[in-house]
Enzyme design. Structure first.
Site, PDB file in Angstrom:
ATOM      1  N   CYS A 384      -8.931 -17.541   8.242  1.00  0.00           N
ATOM      2  CA  CYS A 384     -10.036 -18.394   8.680  1.00  0.00           C
ATOM      3  C   CYS A 384     -10.703 -17.821   9.932  1.00  0.00           C
ATOM      4  O   CYS A 384     -11.439 -16.846   9.840  1.00  0.00           O
ATOM      5  CB  CYS A 384      -9.550 -19.823   8.881  1.00  0.00           C
ATOM      6  SG  CYS A 384     -10.894 -21.034   8.952  1.00  0.00           S
ATOM      7  N   HIS A 510      -7.069 -20.833   3.767  1.00  0.00           N
ATOM      8  CA  HIS A 510      -5.746 -20.997   4.382  1.00  0.00           C
ATOM      9  C   HIS A 510      -4.646 -20.825   3.333  1.00  0.00           C
ATOM     10  O   HIS A 510      -4.147 -21.803   2.771  1.00  0.00           O
ATOM     11  CB  HIS A 510      -5.641 -22.381   5.033  1.00  0.00           C
ATOM     12  CG  HIS A 510      -6.453 -22.519   6.275  1.00  0.00           C
ATOM     13  ND1 HIS A 510      -5.949 -22.251   7.522  1.00  0.00           N
ATOM     14  CD2 HIS A 510      -7.751 -22.869   6.457  1.00  0.00           C
ATOM     15  CE1 HIS A 510      -6.895 -22.454   8.432  1.00  0.00           C
ATOM     16  NE2 HIS A 510      -8.000 -22.817   7.809  1.00  0.00           N
ATOM     17  N   GLU A 512      -1.583 -20.189   3.663  1.00  0.00           N
ATOM     18  CA  GLU A 512      -0.288 -20.758   4.047  1.00  0.00           C
ATOM     19  C   GLU A 512      -0.062 -22.129   3.436  1.00  0.00           C
ATOM     20  O   GLU A 512       1.084 -22.564   3.264  1.00  0.00           O
ATOM     21  CB  GLU A 512      -0.170 -20.825   5.573  1.00  0.00           C
ATOM     22  CG  GLU A 512      -1.049 -21.853   6.274  1.00  0.00           C
ATOM     23  CD  GLU A 512      -2.448 -21.386   6.610  1.00  0.00           C
ATOM     24  OE1 GLU A 512      -3.102 -22.012   7.462  1.00  0.00           O
ATOM     25  OE2 GLU A 512      -2.881 -20.380   6.014  1.00  0.00           O
TER      26      GLU A 512
END
Length: 549
Positions: A384, A510, A512
């Site tokens: 990001c 993102h 993750e």
């Protein structure tokens, strides 16, 4: 006959941050291992509509679901443990409840009645819990109540649960209460009184726990268990020792020592099934017994508040297991880093990750760190804002665009290589207004990203307002940057790489948020692998240098 959904309410007492979310997720994993369809929802008593506008210092990470909702970080634990995607229905706050009730009052839905906490607020809470259960997809719905018993803002939620149990029946509901059993050094005793008082507060509301999870840093003696059981009106076998563990992923296995899964299933009248935890046990074994060791630097501005990067931390655990490695994270304060001193921070790391974030503070330090990773050929992963800082660094130092920047940091920059998205220009409200949730990305073949994913079309979760300015894309590409992925609808740059670098990737999304215990995100997996290879190559260089000397 339609199957009856079972409901488990997880509450906490004595102190906050005991780990209710991990407890709920761990028991959820035990039931899922028995073949039951499980989901978990969070009931948060705060008046914010969601945590999207809250400071990381207040709340930690904001977790984003596929359907674009900003939620509590506990939903990340739920998804990682039970491998079930959460939605907007899995996170309810007091702010949402009151907002809904007041909106209905303004429309006249209550036919002129006085609107009260009971029944209007409690009815809305119950409606939201039932909505998840009545979807027909789940055998068991967990509902974790934020805060601790006795908090004034949590009272409507606990009252709603009391009513809910009366409505649905004790045979279809269960209360699991997490509490603390502290050890006092000066007296050499474990103290059960805090647990007794916590349960007493629950019982004053009309809630009797069916199981107690007792957080402790040492074994719970039988005498303490019996005392807790006696004063809390609960069977001793339902008083569970919840010892501190080195890894949160050990907790489901620790609960199996006390047959927690079997006891919960029996209490709810669920079929007796064998649990398949083979994959989970193998994962935990690899966490405890890594073959390799690698250190990766995370350059951010919330380095003293690790919950701000919770999903990233856990994604590295997953990626470490996939590479038979222990990943140690070194936290680099972006406000302390400059182009002149960046090399000093890289002496003992084999990879650099720059995470997401907002605001100008620390941005120049992140750019300096990326500059060193690029020029020194250290594996780099930008997420990001990390991608955006990589674009700024490349524009300044490779393309020669002096003072290139993001308009978030400098609205008057002569080269706005990062700019506010067109869809964000007229937005004034902060909450829930960013580009949120899952969006498609089309990858280019023969790229690191395509090699990692193994497919052209992917979907990833976003949370941002600024994007790569497409007016500068050709200049960036002409100077060696590769756009490896774009959103097919908007043309938004999603993935960038530097082809002549060993491993340099930035992503606008993102990743993750989609890494799971038994399904590591491919970019984290490959990044850790690249860091290990870099470490080994550096060791060979150092060895050759020593021999030459």
């Amino acid at each position: 006959m339609k199957k009856k959904t079972k409901y488990i309410f997880v509450t906490g007492g004595v102190v906050s941050s005991l780990g209710k979310g991990i407890a709920a997720a761990s028991i959820g994993r035990l039931l899922k291992a028995r073949g039951f369809n499980v989901t978990i929802m969070k009931l948060d008593p705060y008046l914010n509509v969601d945590p999207g506008t809250m400071s990381p210092y207040q709340h930690g990470e904001v977790y984003v679901t596929d359907d674009g909702v900003e939620t509590d970080l506990d939903l990340g634990h739920y998804e990682r443990f039970i491998h079930t995607d959460m939605t907007k229905d899995n996170n309810t706050t007091a702010g949402q409840i009151y907002e809904t009730v007041l909106r209905r009052e303004r429309k006249g839905d209550y036919l002129g009645k006085t609107v009260q906490v009971i029944p209007h607020i409690t009815d809305e809470i119950k409606r939201r819990i039932l909505k998840v259960g009545e979807s027909g997809k789940y055998d068991v719905v967990f509902a974790e109540v934020g805060g601790t018993v006795g908090d004034i803002e949590g009272q409507p939620f606990l009252e709603a649960i009391r009513q809910f149990i009366l409505d649905e029946g004790r045979e279809n509901t269960m209360i699991i209460h997490l509490t603390l059993v502290p050890y006092l050094e000066h007296s050499g005793e474990m103290k059960t009184k805090p647990t007794q008082h916590s349960v007493m507060k629950l019982r004053e509301i009309g809630l009797q726990p069916d199981m107690l999870l007792c957080r402790t840093d040492r074994p719970l003696e039988n005498s303490d268990r019996d005392k807790i059981a006696l004063f809390c009106s609960i069977s001793p076998e339902m008083v569970i020792e919840a010892r501190n563990e080195d890894s949160i992923y050990q907790i489901p296995l620790s609960y199996t020592k006390y047959s927690v899964g079997d006891k919960v299933a029996a209490r709810l009248g669920l079929p007796n099934r064998e649990a398949d935890l083979k994959g989970w046990k193998n994962f935990v074994s690899k966490v405890k017994n890594p073959t390799h060791y690698v250190r990766i630097g995370i350059c951010g501005k919330y380095t003293e508040l690790r919950d701000s990067y919770k999903s990233i931390i856990e994604a590295f655990v997953h990626a470490g297991v996939d590479n038979d490695a222990k990943v140690e994270l070194k936290w680099l304060d972006s406000e302390q880093m400059t182009l002149d001193n960046a090399h000093e921070f890289f002496t003992d790391i084999s990879g650099l990750l720059v995470p997401g974030g907002f605001g100008e503070r620390g941005s120049e330090g992140k750019i300096a760190a990326i500059n060193h990773a690029r020029t020194s050929r250290v594996p780099f992963f930008g997420i990001c804002l990390g991608l955006q800082c990589a674009i700024i660094e490349f524009a300044r130092h490779v393309c020669g665009l002096q003072n290139a920047n993001s308009t978030e940091f400098n609205p008057d920059t002569p080269h706005p290589v990062i700019d506010l998205m067109e869809t964000q220009i007229d937005i004034t409200d902060l909450g829930g207004t960013m580009r949120l949730g899952a969006w498609d990305c089309k990858l280019q073949k023969n790229t690191l990203a395509f090699r990692a994913y193994g497919k052209i079309m992917i979907s990833e979760r976003h949370r941002h307002r600024y994007e790569v300015n497409n007016d500068y894309v050709k200049t960036l590409q002409d100077n060696g940057l590769r756009v490896a992925g774009v959103n097919p609808g908007s043309g938004l740059v999603e993935v960038i790489e530097i082809p002549d670098h060993p491993w340099f990737i930035g992503v606008q999304y993102h990743p993750e948020l989609k890494s799971r215990v038994l399904d590591t995100h491919p970019l984290f997996r490959d990044f850790v692998r690249a860091a290990i290879e870099h470490k080994l190559s550096q060791a060979e260089v150092d060895e050759e240098f020593d021999e030459d000397r």
